[in-house]
Design an enzyme around this catalytic site. Structure first.
Site, PDB file in Angstrom:
ATOM      1  N   ASP A 143      56.408  26.272  88.094  1.00 28.18           N
ATOM      2  CA  ASP A 143      55.515  25.779  89.161  1.00 28.18           C
ATOM      3  C   ASP A 143      54.064  26.140  88.872  1.00 28.18           C
ATOM      4  OD1 ASP A 143      54.582  24.908  91.602  1.00 28.18           O
ATOM      5  OD2 ASP A 143      55.472  26.493  92.787  1.00 28.18           O
ATOM      6  N   GLU A 197      46.799  23.126  93.881  1.00 24.03           N
ATOM      7  CA  GLU A 197      47.914  22.401  94.497  1.00 24.03           C
ATOM      8  C   GLU A 197      48.535  23.231  95.615  1.00 24.03           C
ATOM      9  OE1 GLU A 197      52.251  21.242  94.971  1.00 24.03           O
ATOM     10  OE2 GLU A 197      51.428  23.126  94.242  1.00 24.03           O
ATOM     11  N   GLU A 198      48.679  24.527  95.355  1.00 18.12           N
ATOM     12  CA  GLU A 198      49.392  25.405  96.295  1.00 18.12           C
ATOM     13  C   GLU A 198      48.572  25.665  97.557  1.00 18.12           C
ATOM     14  OE1 GLU A 198      52.370  26.122  95.792  1.00 18.12           O
ATOM     15  OE2 GLU A 198      52.760  26.382  93.648  1.00 18.12           O
ATOM     16  N   ASP A 244      56.624  18.470  88.033  1.00 18.46           N
ATOM     17  CA  ASP A 244      56.537  19.685  88.844  1.00 18.46           C
ATOM     18  C   ASP A 244      57.914  20.357  88.896  1.00 18.46           C
ATOM     19  OD1 ASP A 244      55.365  21.616  90.422  1.00 18.46           O
ATOM     20  OD2 ASP A 244      54.903  20.297  92.111  1.00 18.46           O
TER      21      ASP A 244
HETATM   22 ZN   LIG Z   1      54.563  25.658  94.318  1.00 17.44          ZN
END
Ligand SMILES: [Zn+2]
Ligand SMILES: *[C@@H]1O[C@H](CO)[C@@H](O)[C@H](O)[C@H]1NC(C)=O
Length: 416
Positions: A143, A197-198, A244
């Site tokens: 991730d 992204e997180e 992902d």
């Molecule tokens: Zn993640």
């Protein structure tokens, strides 16, 4: 009425162009065998591509800058023909008060050498490189450190073949005029390594995908010269392939087909998976020679046939019979692009890896066979997309002429 004719011709030409740009030809078994697997470069301790990414890389942190520099150095040193640029933004987050946190997206592209800006349609391969703030020390190997390393490998694996293909086209005199007539298309590869992204706190529309929201808006507002084939940067994306949460081996990944509009691309991936498995090019397979000989004892090696295990299938949805498409329900970096009409192929397993957002999502929990298989599969897909049949051989020289099949293909287009 006379003035209508050029319009009709033009419309036909556009129609022809649209048909041709959907063209996708599969590559041969021989070419599949030539796709290099990542090996020591993916070593988690000192592998050149992967190990520098396996560290916390929260946006704005020292780790983030180091990983970004790793990407830049890689393209600069190993792939000098790729154009690298950044797209930067800042944002406040729910946990960092009034501070503006910086987000840096990296965009690497390789275009045909003669192509003008705005004339190249991209296969866009995407992964995020930031890591989650919590739990403390989180690595985010699946991730998405591993997907970033995969894309680096893919770029390098295809680079020489792209050079050879374009040189051969150049020599055969197939370039600008054919494109100007709309008889050929400029195809390029674009790699997006995205930041932010997180979520910093809880995942919400606001607290997530900071980098991709900014990049999609920016690409929409970046116009190409007037009369270009693609009027802005975002319309140049033919297919947005988002990787992902890849790299866990057990349980076997299950990859649904999320989008009806790109099920055709999903099917191409699924077919490649089948073909790679059939040729024993999938090392994670229980039927791979390395696995089968390991469990067969006997010092002299008996000829006893082991029973074949059921061959797993990651892309199980190839003959999808229902009409329920989950695309868009899993929130990820594709959303801002999807909202602007971009075609998405989302390569995220469902269910997510068991290590998802846990401390255990680290290098030690990656399965190298699975990761290598993903890399070969995505590279094969990109090789087909870019029509690299005949150019994958490392030993081939730049002087290699186009083969007859390739010539015939171009000629038939010219005659249309
Ligand atoms: Zn993640
Ligand atoms: C974006 O950020 C990177 C990394 O900090 C920097 O090198 C680059 O110059 C910035 N680019 C722009 C266009 O501001």
């Amino acid at each position: 009425m006379k003035t209508r004719l050029p319009f009709v011709l033009h419309a036909l030409q556009i129609l022809l162009f649209v048909c041709l740009s959907r063209e996708y030809t599969s590559i041969s078994d021989d070419a599949l065998k030539l796709i290099p697997r990542p090996r020591e470069d993916f070593d988690i301790k000192n592998g050149k591509l992967l190990s520098p990414i396996l560290r916390p890389r929260v946006p704005g942190s020292e780790g983030s800058t180091a990983v970004l520099n790793h990407f830049v150095d890689f393209f600069h040193n190993d792939l000098p023909q790729w154009k690298v640029s950044f797209q930067n933004s800042t944002s406040k987050t729910p946990v960092t008060g009034n501070k503006e946190i910086p987000f840096v997206n990296l965009i690497a592209t390789r275009d045909p050498p003669w192509a003008n800006p705005g004339e190249v349609g991209y296969l866009t391969l995407v992964a995020h490189y930031d890591s989650k703030m919590t739990p403390e020390g989180f690595i985010g190997a699946t991730d998405s450190a591993a997907p970033c390393a995969m894309l680096m490998h893919t770029a390098r694996a295809l680079d020489g073949a792209l050079t050879k293909k374009w040189a051969a086209m150049d020599q055969a005199g197939i370039k600008q005029e054919d494109y100007d007539l709309g008889l050929e298309e400029h195809k390029g590869i674009q790699i997006l390594l995205l930041d932010g992204e997180e979520a910093f706190d809880q995942w919400t529309k606001k607290d997530s995908i900071y980098g991709s929201k900014s990049l999609a808006a920016d690409m929409e507002a970046t116009f190409h010269p007037a009369l270009s084939t693609y009027y802005n940067a975002i319309s140049s994306i033919h297919l947005f392939v988002l990787l992902d949460l890849l790299g866990e081996g057990t349980p076997t990944p299950k990859m649904p087909s999320y989008f009806k509009t790109t099920h055709w691309a999903y099917q191409n991936m699924a077919t490649l998976e089948d073909r790679l498995r059939a040729q024993s090019l999938f090392s994670s397979s229980p039927n791979h020679p390395s696995k089968r000989s390991a469990s067969s004892g006997g010092p002299t090696g008996t000829n006893e046939q082991q029973a074949k295990s059921t061959e797993p299938k990651w892309f199980f949805d190839i003959d999808k019979s229902n009409d329920r498409w989950l695309g868009g329900l899993i929130e990820d970096d594709h959303l801002p692009f999807m909202a602007r009409g971009v075609d998405i192929l989302h390569l995220i397993p469902n269910p997510f890896p068991t290590v998802w957002h846990k401390e255990t999502d680290d290098g030690e929990h990656l399965d190298m066979d699975t990761l290598g298989d993903w890399t070969v599969l995505v590279t094969a897909f990109a090789a087909e997309w870019m029509d690299l049949e005949g150019y994958m051989d490392k030993k081939a020289t730049n002087k290699r002429a186009m083969n007859d099949k390739q010539k015939a293909k171009i000629i038939s287009k010219t005659e249309l």
